[in-house]
Design an enzyme around this catalytic site. Structure first.
Site, short mmCIF file in Angstrom:
data_model
loop_
_atom_site.label_atom_id
_atom_site.label_comp_id
_atom_site.label_asym_id
_atom_site.label_seq_id
_atom_site.Cartn_x
_atom_site.Cartn_y
_atom_site.Cartn_z
N GLU A 69 38.98 42.64 61.82
CA GLU A 69 40.13 43.40 62.31
C GLU A 69 39.69 44.54 63.22
OE1 GLU A 69 41.54 40.91 59.17
OE2 GLU A 69 39.83 42.30 59.23
N HIS A 138 47.59 43.15 49.52
CA HIS A 138 48.29 42.36 50.53
C HIS A 138 49.80 42.61 50.53
CE1 HIS A 138 44.54 40.20 49.69
NE2 HIS A 138 44.66 39.57 50.84
#
Length: 337
Positions: A69, A138
């Site tokens: 990321e 998440h």
């Protein structure tokens, strides 16, 4: 910025389909638009939002990035500085924590630090929120983190129509825009105009008019607030529901005008209650002349002071639901605060 297109025929699309259509329109209209992210090509993205776009536009425009990321977001920011308009998809908004350097220290600050001589027109797509059993790492709602940073724009479309129109608006913006897309909304369907149109960033929407209480909500909480308002209407309570849509910038005028009218305010949001969107909206009202119109204290209804649990019943209990919104609204309308 492109002008707002006149309304045309609408079709029923899902939230995910509306986002995909917006990206396809952008790719067709503007050769500088590129899509980037992990598994967005053949796999179609973690939530299947990009699906066939790689087949339609090729791997030069729909680019699978390595599992980094930090690296992928950095490439997107650099591409924006060189004249492209990247749309970077995080598989989960939680993973943006790995790219804070690129988003907060680079993208948000470079136009300021370069005296306005450079723009950073990058869009970060952020699948967010609880309700899918994805547990603590998440399922977070982190929009308030990024709303704290000058130089970023942070939006939360709650309908398919806005998901499309606000993404197209984000691509016209010279600043970085973070779009928080609640994962439970991807399958929700609604009317979506055909073609290219813009839903302005920074403008709230009154989803239901009322006179006794203002509920300001965002993302999926808009729909839960509307369901609560429908129940309360049967009890004679007239609830106004405002869809915040934009976390930064905030539409002060619409909210202040509503609170002046109703005299009561409930802010509903999924992020952790402390230091969140509700605190900002509450402080804004306290610092405005709307404060003099209040007939009851402001209430915030946010997420629990806890990571999101995996257990489905605990997961529901950790964020506002329709019944908790109804209970909070009743307290305000009846002044039981």
């Amino acid at each position: 910025m492109n002008a707002v297109a006149p309304a045309t025929e609408t079709r029923v699309l899902s939230y995910a389909e509306a986002i995909r259509e917006a990206m396809a329109i952008a790719l067709e209209r503007d050769p500088t638009v590129v899509l980037m992210g992990e598994d967005i090509g053949v796999y179609g993205g973690a939530f299947q939002v990009t699906l066939d776009l790689v087949d339609r536009f090729g791997t030069d425009r729909v680019i699978d990035t390595p599992i980094s990321e930090l690296g992928g977001a950095g490439v997107a920011v650099g591409a924006a500085l060189t004249g492209l308009k990247p749309i970077f998809e995080f598989q989960f908004s939680d993973f943006a924590a790995l790219a804070m350097e690129q988003i907060v220290n680079q993208a948000a600050k470079l136009r300021y630090m370069l005296g306005g001589e450079a723009a950073v027109p990058v869009v970060f797509r952020m699948p967010a929120g609880s309700g899918t059993g994805a547990a603590a790492q998440h399922s977070q709602s982190l929009e308030a983190w990024f709303g704290h940073v000058p130089g970023l724009k942070v939006i939360q479309p709650s309908t398919p129509e806005d998901a499309k129109g606000m993404l197209l608006a984000a691509l016209d913006d010279p600043d970085p825009v973070l779009i928080f897309e609640h994962k439970l909304l991807y399958k929700m369907k609604g009317d979506v105009p055909e073609g290219h149109y813009i839903t302005p960033i920074g403008k709230a929407a009154i989803r239901r008019p009322g006179s006794q209480l203002t509920i300001v909500a965002s993302s999926i909480m808009v729909h839960r607030a509307l369901e609560a308002a429908e129940t309360l209407a049967a009890e004679g309570a007239e609830i106004e529901v405002i869809d915040l849509r934009s976390i930064r910038p905030v539409d002060h005028e619409t909210i202040i005008a509503s609170v002046r009218k109703t005299g009561r305010l409930l802010v509903v949001y999924e992020g952790v209650k402390s230091y969140g969107v509700g605190a900002e909206i509450s402080a804004m009202i306290a610092e405005s002349d709307a404060f003099d119109f209040l007939d009851a204290p402001i209430l915030r209804l946010g997420g629990a002071e806890s990571p999101i649990p995996y257990n489905p019943e605990l997961e529901k209990a950790a964020v506002p639901q329709v019944d908790t919104i109804i209970a909070a609204a009743r307290r305000l309308v009846r002044r039981e605060v």
